[in-house]
Design a protein around this motif. Structure first.
Motif, PDB file in Angstrom:
ATOM      1  N   CYS A 116       0.836  -1.214   0.000  1.00 51.24           N
ATOM      2  CA  CYS A 116       0.000   0.000   0.000  1.00 51.24           C
ATOM      3  C   CYS A 116       0.864   1.254   0.000  1.00 51.24           C
ATOM      4  CB  CYS A 116      -0.927  -0.010   1.206  1.00 51.24           C
ATOM      5  SG  CYS A 116      -2.238  -1.221   1.103  1.00 51.24           S
ATOM      6  N   GLY A 117       1.947   1.228   0.738  1.00 49.98           N
ATOM      7  CA  GLY A 117       2.849   2.379   0.769  1.00 49.98           C
ATOM      8  C   GLY A 117       3.495   2.641  -0.574  1.00 49.98           C
ATOM      9  N   ILE A 118       3.924   1.589  -1.229  1.00 46.14           N
ATOM     10  CA  ILE A 118       4.525   1.742  -2.556  1.00 46.14           C
ATOM     11  C   ILE A 118       3.485   2.248  -3.551  1.00 46.14           C
ATOM     12  CG2 ILE A 118       5.504   0.457  -4.493  1.00 46.14           C
ATOM     13  CD1 ILE A 118       6.969  -1.264  -2.388  1.00 46.14           C
ATOM     14  N   ALA A 119       2.266   1.713  -3.463  1.00 46.56           N
ATOM     15  CA  ALA A 119       1.203   2.173  -4.359  1.00 46.56           C
ATOM     16  C   ALA A 119       0.892   3.650  -4.129  1.00 46.56           C
ATOM     17  CB  ALA A 119      -0.053   1.328  -4.166  1.00 46.56           C
ATOM     18  N   ALA A 120       0.816   4.069  -2.856  1.00 47.43           N
ATOM     19  CA  ALA A 120       0.545   5.471  -2.555  1.00 47.43           C
ATOM     20  C   ALA A 120       1.674   6.367  -3.053  1.00 47.43           C
ATOM     21  CB  ALA A 120       0.349   5.659  -1.055  1.00 47.43           C
ATOM     22  N   LEU A 121       2.893   5.899  -2.925  1.00 45.37           N
ATOM     23  CA  LEU A 121       4.034   6.672  -3.411  1.00 45.37           C
ATOM     24  C   LEU A 121       3.997   6.805  -4.926  1.00 45.37           C
ATOM     25  CD1 LEU A 121       6.667   8.083  -2.616  1.00 45.37           C
ATOM     26  CD2 LEU A 121       7.808   5.888  -2.931  1.00 45.37           C
ATOM     27  N   VAL A 122       3.684   5.718  -5.621  1.00 43.07           N
ATOM     28  CA  VAL A 122       3.604   5.754  -7.092  1.00 43.07           C
ATOM     29  C   VAL A 122       2.483   6.685  -7.539  1.00 43.07           C
ATOM     30  CG1 VAL A 122       3.017   4.355  -9.116  1.00 43.07           C
ATOM     31  CG2 VAL A 122       4.668   3.506  -7.462  1.00 43.07           C
ATOM     32  N   VAL A 123       1.325   6.603  -6.888  1.00 47.56           N
ATOM     33  CA  VAL A 123       0.196   7.469  -7.244  1.00 47.56           C
ATOM     34  C   VAL A 123       0.563   8.933  -7.026  1.00 47.56           C
ATOM     35  CG1 VAL A 123      -2.116   8.156  -6.502  1.00 47.56           C
ATOM     36  CG2 VAL A 123      -1.606   5.763  -6.927  1.00 47.56           C
ATOM     37  N   THR A 124       1.213   9.227  -5.917  1.00 50.11           N
ATOM     38  CA  THR A 124       1.599  10.607  -5.620  1.00 50.11           C
ATOM     39  C   THR A 124       2.598  11.130  -6.651  1.00 50.11           C
ATOM     40  OG1 THR A 124       1.260  10.183  -3.274  1.00 50.11           O
ATOM     41  CG2 THR A 124       2.530  12.120  -3.839  1.00 50.11           C
TER      42      THR A 124
END
Length: 84
Positions: free
Chosen positions: A35-43
């Protein structure tokens, strides 16, 4: 003889419980990492892509960066501090 068998069974049960708890925590940590990696990629994509491809408005982007990513970074720093 019977008592030692019961003691071994109790120890085996305790070991299996600890192993199950360990596996649940491991799955939880991996889920947080994903989830953290996904949030970072989205940001990052929201900042890099042109405006017509961005799907987060400023309020949602601020909420994502300030709460989720800051909480995740804080958790990682806390864990690193425990190990040092």
């Amino acid at each position: 003889m019977l008592w030692t068998s019961q003691k071994k069974d109790a120890e085996e049960l305790e070991r299996s419980k600890k192993h199950a708890v360990y596996r649940v925590w491991l799955i939880f940590i991996y889920a947080l990492l994903i989830c953290g990696i996904a949030a970072l990629v989205v940001t990052v994509l929201n900042y890099l892509l042109p405006d017509k491809y961005c799907w987060l408005n400023e309020e949602k982007l601020h909420t994502l960066t300030s709460t989720y990513l800051a909480g995740l970074i804080g958790y990682m720093l806390k864990q690193a501090d425990k190990r040092l």
